[in-house]
Design an enzyme around this catalytic site. Structure first.
Site, PDB file in Angstrom:
ATOM      1  N   HIS A 199       0.859  -1.194   0.000  1.00  0.00           N
ATOM      2  CA  HIS A 199       0.000   0.000   0.000  1.00  0.00           C
ATOM      3  C   HIS A 199       0.890   1.237   0.000  1.00  0.00           C
ATOM      4  O   HIS A 199       0.817   2.086   0.895  1.00  0.00           O
ATOM      5  CB  HIS A 199      -0.952  -0.023   1.191  1.00  0.00           C
ATOM      6  CG  HIS A 199      -2.051  -1.042   1.037  1.00  0.00           C
ATOM      7  ND1 HIS A 199      -3.154  -0.838   0.249  1.00  0.00           N
ATOM      8  CD2 HIS A 199      -2.187  -2.280   1.565  1.00  0.00           C
ATOM      9  CE1 HIS A 199      -3.945  -1.896   0.291  1.00  0.00           C
ATOM     10  NE2 HIS A 199      -3.374  -2.803   1.085  1.00  0.00           N
ATOM     11  N   ASN A 223      -0.868  -4.997  -6.363  1.00  0.00           N
ATOM     12  CA  ASN A 223      -2.036  -4.338  -5.787  1.00  0.00           C
ATOM     13  C   ASN A 223      -1.602  -3.411  -4.657  1.00  0.00           C
ATOM     14  O   ASN A 223      -0.826  -3.799  -3.782  1.00  0.00           O
ATOM     15  CB  ASN A 223      -3.030  -5.375  -5.274  1.00  0.00           C
ATOM     16  CG  ASN A 223      -3.568  -6.249  -6.395  1.00  0.00           C
ATOM     17  OD1 ASN A 223      -3.325  -7.450  -6.439  1.00  0.00           O
ATOM     18  ND2 ASN A 223      -4.283  -5.643  -7.320  1.00  0.00           N
ATOM     19  N   ARG A 231      10.550   3.056 -17.380  1.00  0.00           N
ATOM     20  CA  ARG A 231      11.487   4.025 -16.807  1.00  0.00           C
ATOM     21  C   ARG A 231      11.335   4.148 -15.287  1.00  0.00           C
ATOM     22  O   ARG A 231      12.084   4.893 -14.658  1.00  0.00           O
ATOM     23  CB  ARG A 231      11.287   5.404 -17.451  1.00  0.00           C
ATOM     24  CG  ARG A 231      11.825   5.490 -18.881  1.00  0.00           C
ATOM     25  CD  ARG A 231      11.826   6.916 -19.398  1.00  0.00           C
ATOM     26  NE  ARG A 231      10.484   7.455 -19.521  1.00  0.00           N
ATOM     27  CZ  ARG A 231       9.721   7.326 -20.613  1.00  0.00           C
ATOM     28  NH1 ARG A 231      10.181   6.653 -21.662  1.00  0.00           N
ATOM     29  NH2 ARG A 231       8.517   7.842 -20.658  1.00  0.00           N
ATOM     30  N   ASP A 277      -5.956 -12.844   0.843  1.00  0.00           N
ATOM     31  CA  ASP A 277      -6.486 -11.522   1.198  1.00  0.00           C
ATOM     32  C   ASP A 277      -8.009 -11.599   1.350  1.00  0.00           C
ATOM     33  O   ASP A 277      -8.728 -10.631   1.077  1.00  0.00           O
ATOM     34  CB  ASP A 277      -6.093 -10.467   0.158  1.00  0.00           C
ATOM     35  CG  ASP A 277      -6.209  -9.036   0.689  1.00  0.00           C
ATOM     36  OD1 ASP A 277      -6.252  -8.858   1.921  1.00  0.00           O
ATOM     37  OD2 ASP A 277      -6.276  -8.099  -0.126  1.00  0.00           O
ATOM     38  N   LEU A 311     -10.956  -2.555  -5.510  1.00  0.00           N
ATOM     39  CA  LEU A 311     -10.995  -3.919  -5.001  1.00  0.00           C
ATOM     40  C   LEU A 311     -10.814  -3.897  -3.498  1.00  0.00           C
ATOM     41  O   LEU A 311      -9.982  -3.151  -2.961  1.00  0.00           O
ATOM     42  CB  LEU A 311      -9.911  -4.771  -5.659  1.00  0.00           C
ATOM     43  CG  LEU A 311     -10.148  -5.155  -7.124  1.00  0.00           C
ATOM     44  CD1 LEU A 311      -8.890  -5.770  -7.708  1.00  0.00           C
ATOM     45  CD2 LEU A 311     -11.325  -6.113  -7.258  1.00  0.00           C
ATOM     46  N   GLY A 313     -10.137  -6.542  -0.912  1.00  0.00           N
ATOM     47  CA  GLY A 313      -9.844  -7.916  -0.564  1.00  0.00           C
ATOM     48  C   GLY A 313     -10.426  -8.841  -1.607  1.00  0.00           C
ATOM     49  O   GLY A 313     -10.785  -8.432  -2.720  1.00  0.00           O
TER      50      GLY A 313
END
Length: 388
Positions: A199, A223, A231, A277, A311, A313
């Site tokens: 995250h 995710n 680059r 998850d 999304l 989980g």
């Protein structure tokens, strides 16, 4: 004293290449005492034993899920009774050891939930640790975490979470680019906790810095982070280039395309860790659910935030993650099984205790259907669990 002998098995021991075509195992009082061939098993002590003929089917270690949030309509954040419900749902899909993951909330609430979780770890041997996934995350890659509760990982904030866990926290997800991020990674490592980069808005360079300071895991690759650009390689490439780093992936065919998952396995087969998850809607019908403070809509098995459509989980179970790895991604069964067992245990430093079929390990064993690769028989600590 209970004894179980399984013979005539295509045995997969939880490592890549660790296979035996005509294997057998013996479990006594919940512990594996013998591993060998079917011929060997004829000489093993068998008084009063349950004898199971696997008929050539794959026999694998019980799955170890180091990143999931709940199932059966409830989340681990909801307390001990809800935790028992969710764990039973995942056990019926072959997950015999679990790390409980917690979403971001106020520090006060997170402390309370983690204290409750710590007591579960102490009293339930099938729960092997805790994973606070927040609150030290990047607002721009928050996923299903409430943005107003996200915080910098100051020493005080991190210590509050660690103290609540009383030694039961095995990993923590952190965005290392946040203020005090590098010091927080060091603090986690000093306390025996796996620092997981996730995250995050971290660049390739910042991710490498985190790994060089002791972070050894990437939370659900692709995710909640920058993708790969020619680059700006980002954290996924940083993790793949570092042999110290484990790479989680949610292999439900939704979070990451199967061919991208295949690329992870091709480049780092020894370091991929399958996770679910899974949130509360797992093993439940479509509908409206909560993930921490946030409302989630589940349609066609896909969980998304009611506001923002991110999304939220998954509704994945570990048996499906393994089957998908073989049928959709195209990896060999021993590689898929290792990613759900031995690798998962190794990434949190518990490979000497879980995730293997070997003498002295718990009697966590699955017999898989040879075609679907879903469990037809499940044992945890040598005790039978009814498959879903």
């Amino acid at each position: 004293m209970s004894t179980l002998i399984i013979h005539s098995a295509a045995l997969y021991d939880g490592t890549i290449g660790g296979t035996a075509p005509d294997g057998a195992i013996r479990i006594e009082d919940g512990v594996i005492t013998h591993v060998g061939t079917t011929a060997d098993s004829r000489d093993w002590p068998a008084d009063g034993a349950e004898i199971v003929d696997a008929q050539g089917a794959p026999v694998v270690p019980g799955y170890v899920d180091v990143h999931h949030h709940g199932g059966g309509g409830v989340a681990y954040d909801d307390g001990p009774e809800a935790t028992a419900t969710a764990l039973a749902k995942h056990a019926a899909h072959g997950t015999t050891r679990a790390v409980l993951s917690y979403v971001t909330d106020s520090l006060d609430l997170m402390e309370k939930r983690i204290r409750e979780g710590a007591e579960i770890v102490r009293t339930n041997p099938r729960v092997i640790g805790l994973h606070p996934e927040g609150p030290f995350l990047d607002p721009g890659h928050k996923g299903a975490h409430p943005v107003h509760e996200l915080k910098d990982p100051t020493d005080e904030n991190v210590r509050r979470i660690l103290d609540a866990g009383e030694g039961t926290i095995v990993q923590m997800t952190i965005a290392p680019e946040r203020t005090n991020g590098t010091e927080a990674v060091k603090l986690l490592v000093e306390n025996g906790v796996v620092a997981a980069v996730g995250h995050t808005d971290a660049s390739y360079e910042t991710s490498r810095e985190a790994f060089n300071n002791g972070a050894t895991q990437l939370t659900h690759a692709f995710n909640g982070m920058n993708g790969i650009h020619h680059r700006a390689p980002g954290p996924v490439i940083a993790a793949l280039r570092d042999e110290r780093v484990w790479v989680e992936v949610i292999n439900d065919g939704i979070h990451v395309h199967p061919q991208v998952v295949r690329s992870l396995f091709l480049e780092a087969p020894e370091r991929v860790v399958l996770v679910t998850d899974a949130m509360s809607a797992t093993c439940n019908p479509d509908g409206d659910y909560m993930l921490g403070q946030l409302k989630v809509n589940v349609r066609d098995g896909v969980a998304r935030l009611a506001e923002g459509d991110s999304l939220a989980g998954s509704t994945l179970t570990m048996d499906r993650a393994v089957a998908n790895a073989v049928h959709e991604v195209g990896v060999p069964l021993d590689v898929a099984v290792a990613a759900a067992t031995g690798h998962a245990a190794r990434c949190i430093g518990m490979n000497d205790r879980y995730g293997r079929i070997a003498k002295g390990y718990p009697g966590d064993v699955l017999i898989l259907d040879p075609e679907s690769l879903l469990p037809t028989r499940i044992w945890a600590d040598g005790e039978a669990v009814e498959p879903a």
